[in-house]
Design an enzyme around this catalytic site. Structure first.
Site, PDB file in Angstrom:
ATOM      1  N   THR A 126       0.178  -8.985   2.251  1.00 15.82           N
ATOM      2  CA  THR A 126       0.257  -7.912   3.246  1.00 15.82           C
ATOM      3  C   THR A 126       1.659  -7.312   3.319  1.00 15.82           C
ATOM      4  OG1 THR A 126       0.268  -7.572   5.653  1.00 15.82           O
ATOM      5  CG2 THR A 126       0.527  -9.810   4.915  1.00 15.82           C
ATOM      6  N   ASP A 127       1.732  -6.056   3.766  1.00 18.46           N
ATOM      7  CA  ASP A 127       3.041  -5.421   3.959  1.00 18.46           C
ATOM      8  C   ASP A 127       3.848  -6.110   5.055  1.00 18.46           C
ATOM      9  OD1 ASP A 127       1.547  -4.540   6.162  1.00 18.46           O
ATOM     10  OD2 ASP A 127       1.995  -2.410   5.888  1.00 18.46           O
ATOM     11  N   GLU A 128       3.151  -6.894   5.914  1.00 23.16           N
ATOM     12  CA  GLU A 128       3.847  -7.505   7.052  1.00 23.16           C
ATOM     13  C   GLU A 128       4.899  -8.519   6.616  1.00 23.16           C
ATOM     14  OE1 GLU A 128       1.729  -8.295  10.517  1.00 23.16           O
ATOM     15  OE2 GLU A 128       0.103  -6.935  10.021  1.00 23.16           O
ATOM     16  N   TYR A 151       2.025 -15.166  11.685  1.00 19.86           N
ATOM     17  CA  TYR A 151       1.060 -14.735  10.655  1.00 19.86           C
ATOM     18  C   TYR A 151       1.813 -14.270   9.415  1.00 19.86           C
ATOM     19  CZ  TYR A 151      -1.749 -11.334   8.071  1.00 19.86           C
ATOM     20  OH  TYR A 151      -2.348 -10.609   7.060  1.00 19.86           O
ATOM     21  N   LYS A 155       1.994 -15.792   5.512  1.00 19.47           N
ATOM     22  CA  LYS A 155       1.616 -14.994   4.334  1.00 19.47           C
ATOM     23  C   LYS A 155       2.794 -14.939   3.351  1.00 19.47           C
ATOM     24  CE  LYS A 155      -1.745 -13.090   3.611  1.00 19.47           C
ATOM     25  NZ  LYS A 155      -3.009 -13.569   2.968  1.00 19.47           N
TER      26      LYS A 155
HETATM   27  P1  NAD Z   1     -10.578 -11.535   8.300  1.00 25.84           P
HETATM   28  O1  NAD Z   1      -9.942 -12.337   9.388  1.00 25.84           O
HETATM   29  O2  NAD Z   1     -11.548 -10.457   8.640  1.00 25.84           O
HETATM   30  O3  NAD Z   1     -11.364 -12.534   7.305  1.00 25.84           O
HETATM   31  C1  NAD Z   1     -10.818 -13.740   6.885  1.00 25.84           C
HETATM   32  C2  NAD Z   1     -11.952 -14.571   6.245  1.00 25.84           C
HETATM   33  O4  NAD Z   1     -11.375 -15.794   5.747  1.00 25.84           O
HETATM   34  C3  NAD Z   1     -13.066 -14.961   7.222  1.00 25.84           C
HETATM   35  O5  NAD Z   1     -14.318 -14.751   6.603  1.00 25.84           O
HETATM   36  C4  NAD Z   1     -12.827 -16.444   7.466  1.00 25.84           C
HETATM   37  O6  NAD Z   1     -14.019 -17.162   7.746  1.00 25.84           O
HETATM   38  C5  NAD Z   1     -12.210 -16.884   6.142  1.00 25.84           C
HETATM   39  N1  NAD Z   1     -11.356 -18.072   6.254  1.00 25.84           N
HETATM   40  C6  NAD Z   1     -10.358 -18.308   7.157  1.00 25.84           C
HETATM   41  N2  NAD Z   1      -9.825 -19.521   6.940  1.00 25.84           N
HETATM   42  C7  NAD Z   1     -10.496 -20.062   5.884  1.00 25.84           C
HETATM   43  C8  NAD Z   1     -10.397 -21.289   5.184  1.00 25.84           C
HETATM   44  N3  NAD Z   1      -9.516 -22.233   5.556  1.00 25.84           N
HETATM   45  N4  NAD Z   1     -11.211 -21.492   4.143  1.00 25.84           N
HETATM   46  C9  NAD Z   1     -12.128 -20.561   3.762  1.00 25.84           C
HETATM   47  N5  NAD Z   1     -12.280 -19.391   4.409  1.00 25.84           N
HETATM   48  C10 NAD Z   1     -11.469 -19.152   5.450  1.00 25.84           C
HETATM   49  O7  NAD Z   1      -9.379 -10.997   7.428  1.00 25.84           O
HETATM   50  P2  NAD Z   1      -9.244  -9.625   6.590  1.00 25.84           P
HETATM   51  O8  NAD Z   1      -8.738  -8.573   7.482  1.00 25.84           O
HETATM   52  O9  NAD Z   1     -10.486  -9.421   5.821  1.00 25.84           O
HETATM   53  O10 NAD Z   1      -8.069 -10.026   5.604  1.00 25.84           O
HETATM   54  C11 NAD Z   1      -8.348 -10.609   4.326  1.00 25.84           C
HETATM   55  C12 NAD Z   1      -7.040 -10.861   3.603  1.00 25.84           C
HETATM   56  O11 NAD Z   1      -6.345  -9.625   3.436  1.00 25.84           O
HETATM   57  C13 NAD Z   1      -6.091 -11.790   4.352  1.00 25.84           C
HETATM   58  O12 NAD Z   1      -5.481 -12.643   3.418  1.00 25.84           O
HETATM   59  C14 NAD Z   1      -5.075 -10.853   4.985  1.00 25.84           C
HETATM   60  O13 NAD Z   1      -3.826 -11.479   5.122  1.00 25.84           O
HETATM   61  C15 NAD Z   1      -5.029  -9.738   3.950  1.00 25.84           C
HETATM   62  N6  NAD Z   1      -4.673  -8.393   4.468  1.00 25.84           N
HETATM   63  C16 NAD Z   1      -5.327  -7.861   5.534  1.00 25.84           C
HETATM   64  C17 NAD Z   1      -5.005  -6.566   5.957  1.00 25.84           C
HETATM   65  C18 NAD Z   1      -5.732  -5.911   7.107  1.00 25.84           C
HETATM   66  O14 NAD Z   1      -5.365  -4.808   7.521  1.00 25.84           O
HETATM   67  N7  NAD Z   1      -6.775  -6.500   7.650  1.00 25.84           N
HETATM   68  C19 NAD Z   1      -4.009  -5.847   5.298  1.00 25.84           C
HETATM   69  C20 NAD Z   1      -3.364  -6.407   4.207  1.00 25.84           C
HETATM   70  C21 NAD Z   1      -3.712  -7.691   3.788  1.00 25.84           C
HETATM   71  P1  TYD Z   2      -3.464  -4.809  14.466  1.00 28.11           P
HETATM   72  O1  TYD Z   2      -4.750  -4.111  14.200  1.00 28.11           O
HETATM   73  O2  TYD Z   2      -3.485  -6.106  15.204  1.00 28.11           O
HETATM   74  O3  TYD Z   2      -2.750  -4.966  13.051  1.00 28.11           O
HETATM   75  P2  TYD Z   2      -1.226  -5.439  12.694  1.00 28.11           P
HETATM   76  O4  TYD Z   2      -0.644  -6.133  13.848  1.00 28.11           O
HETATM   77  O5  TYD Z   2      -1.512  -6.367  11.567  1.00 28.11           O
HETATM   78  O6  TYD Z   2      -0.496  -4.197  12.304  1.00 28.11           O
HETATM   79  O7  TYD Z   2      -2.512  -3.825  15.255  1.00 28.11           O
HETATM   80  C1  TYD Z   2      -2.178  -2.550  14.730  1.00 28.11           C
HETATM   81  C2  TYD Z   2      -1.199  -1.913  15.681  1.00 28.11           C
HETATM   82  O8  TYD Z   2      -1.871  -1.647  16.935  1.00 28.11           O
HETATM   83  C3  TYD Z   2      -0.015  -2.795  16.034  1.00 28.11           C
HETATM   84  O9  TYD Z   2       1.142  -1.966  16.164  1.00 28.11           O
HETATM   85  C4  TYD Z   2      -0.385  -3.399  17.378  1.00 28.11           C
HETATM   86  C5  TYD Z   2      -1.215  -2.298  18.019  1.00 28.11           C
HETATM   87  N1  TYD Z   2      -2.280  -2.750  18.953  1.00 28.11           N
HETATM   88  C6  TYD Z   2      -2.362  -2.210  20.244  1.00 28.11           C
HETATM   89  O10 TYD Z   2      -1.553  -1.347  20.634  1.00 28.11           O
HETATM   90  N2  TYD Z   2      -3.356  -2.660  21.066  1.00 28.11           N
HETATM   91  C7  TYD Z   2      -4.259  -3.613  20.693  1.00 28.11           C
HETATM   92  O11 TYD Z   2      -5.129  -4.004  21.513  1.00 28.11           O
HETATM   93  C8  TYD Z   2      -4.178  -4.144  19.365  1.00 28.11           C
HETATM   94  C9  TYD Z   2      -5.139  -5.194  18.893  1.00 28.11           C
HETATM   95  C10 TYD Z   2      -3.170  -3.678  18.527  1.00 28.11           C
END
Ligand code: NAD
Ligand code: TYD
Length: 337
Positions: A126-128, A151, A155
């Site tokens: 992730t970019d985070e 988090y 990562k």
């Molecule tokens: P999510 O929370 O929707 O899904 C995570 C999945 O992983 C779930 O199905 C959960 O059951 C499974 N999981 C958690 N712990 C586990 C374990 N110990 N063993 C097996 N399965 C397990 O997350 P997401 O938003 O789909 O993110 C997926 C990946 O992409 C993550 O690695 C996250 O860091 C990365 N990512 C997410 C975003 C975003 O905007 N959501 C952006 C960049 C990168």
């Molecule tokens: P989020 O979807 O949790 O993603 P990330 O923290 O990984 O960027 O949040 C996106 C942005 O929205 C972040 O700046 C936090 C803000 N946010 C709110 O303002 N209110 C909310 O209830 C949530 C969940 C996030």
């Protein structure tokens, strides 16, 4: 090509499985997911009967379960999506689960991939991990890693372990670092589906701080096509930044959603800020474009429209996911904020 997708029942993993089965007729996918609160097999109902797809309930942080799946299959690649993924949970509900899944889980997968000679390991990051930007510029792959919340720190730890496996043991590792995703099947603890769900119920929309924190939004299908490009053509040992080139303040996102749902801005409620809240993310995805020929297909407006339409058409999915355990989570996270 036989792939191990971990975390495939979550938001991005399930979209990736749909994308790969839809675009690669000869692909086989084994989905290993522990089905935490974020994992939902309903996301994969449409492919559950596909002979190319297998689901295995398993935890990447349990060595025996990891060994079992690698013993049963000969994988051409591992794509590690499995993670605890919500910043607010890592800040307020304990970071231990994040260390277990994101750090220990990744290391166990790296070990198994090395022992079994798996030809490629794609770590979904992730970019985070880069921390926060000032008002100018964007993260490149050479920006120092400087995470600000548990988090992001876990990562970053996983990224370092993956690179160490490459450098020490020669494992073919590639890392993707993507900006904020949005789209179908996203769990409604994250900004966009949370705000859609609240707006539809005429509940307040909790915007943290002044609402001027900036995120770079990418439609999830574009993230999936980028991961596919990295899987096929990414250079071993490299990091690839993936972004939407759509950096907008949260307030803009929330107002746009309200407009498309025909709801009033008076639903917006400014609440206490997230501690250590990163002010701005923006991604420089030049390497993806120049080396791998990838670019996003959807503008933010198109992606947001598709997303809103999907949640409107899948009201039952949203209602089920927002009921029960989610209600008590919401109460704990937002009470007194
Ligand atoms: P999510 O929370 O929707 O899904 C995570 C999945 O992983 C779930 O199905 C959960 O059951 C499974 N999981 C958690 N712990 C586990 C374990 N110990 N063993 C097996 N399965 C397990 O997350 P997401 O938003 O789909 O993110 C997926 C990946 O992409 C993550 O690695 C996250 O860091 C990365 N990512 C997410 C975003 C975003 O905007 N959501 C952006 C960049 C990168
Ligand atoms: P989020 O979807 O949790 O993603 P990330 O923290 O990984 O960027 O949040 C996106 C942005 O929205 C972040 O700046 C936090 C803000 N946010 C709110 O303002 N209110 C909310 O209830 C949530 C969940 C996030």
């Amino acid at each position: 090509m036989k792939l191990l997708v971990t975390g495939g029942a979550g938001f991005i993993g399930s979209n990736f499985i749909h994308y790969m089965l839809g675009t690669h007729p000869d692909v086989q996918i084994v989905n290993m997911d522990a089905l935490t609160y974020a994992g939902n097999l309903e996301n994969l109902a449409a492919v559950s009967g596909d002979a190319r797809y297998t689901f295995v309930k398993g935890d990447i942080a349990e060595a025996a379960e990891v060994d079992e799946i690698f013993a049963a299959h000969s994988f051409d690649a591992v794509l590690n999506f499995a993670a605890e993924s919500h910043v607010d949970r890592s800040l307020h509900h304990g970071a231990a689960a994040f260390i277990r899944a994101n750090v220990l889980g990744t290391q166990l997968l790296l070990d198994a991939a090395r022992e079994r000679g798996v030809p490629r390991f794609v770590q979904i990051s992730t970019d985070e991990v880069y921390g926060s930007l000032g008002p100018e510029g964007a993260f490149s792959e050479s920006t120092p890693v400087a995470p600000n919340n548990p988090y992001a720190a876990t990562k970053a730890g996983a990224d370092f372990l993956a690179l160490a496996a490459h450098r020490s043991h020669g494992l073919d590792v590639v890392i993707t670092r993507c900006s904020n995703n949005y789209g179908p099947y996203q769990f409604p603890e994250k900004l966009i589906p949370l705000m859609i769900g609240n707006a539809l119920e005429d509940k307040p929309l909790p915007v943290y701080g002044d609402g001027l924190h900036v995120r770079d939004w990418l439609y999830v299908e574009d993230h999936c096509s980028a991961i596919d490009a990295v899987l096929q053509r990414g250079r071993t040992g490299e990091v690839y930044n993936i972004g939407g080139m759509n950096d907008v303040p949260n307030l803009h996102v929330v107002k746009t959603l309200l407009q498309s749902l025909g709801k009033p801005e008076s639903l917006i409620q400014f609440v206490k800020d997230r501690p250590g809240h990163d002010r701005r993310y923006a991604m420089d995805a030049t390497r993806m474009r120049d080396e791998l020929g990838w670019s996003p297909r959807y503008t933010f407006e198109e992606g947001l429209k598709r997303t809103v339409d999907w949640y409107l058409a899948n009201g039952e999915w949203l209602a089920r996911v927002r009921s029960g355990v989610y209600e008590s989570y919401y109460e704990r996270m937002y009470a007194g904020r």
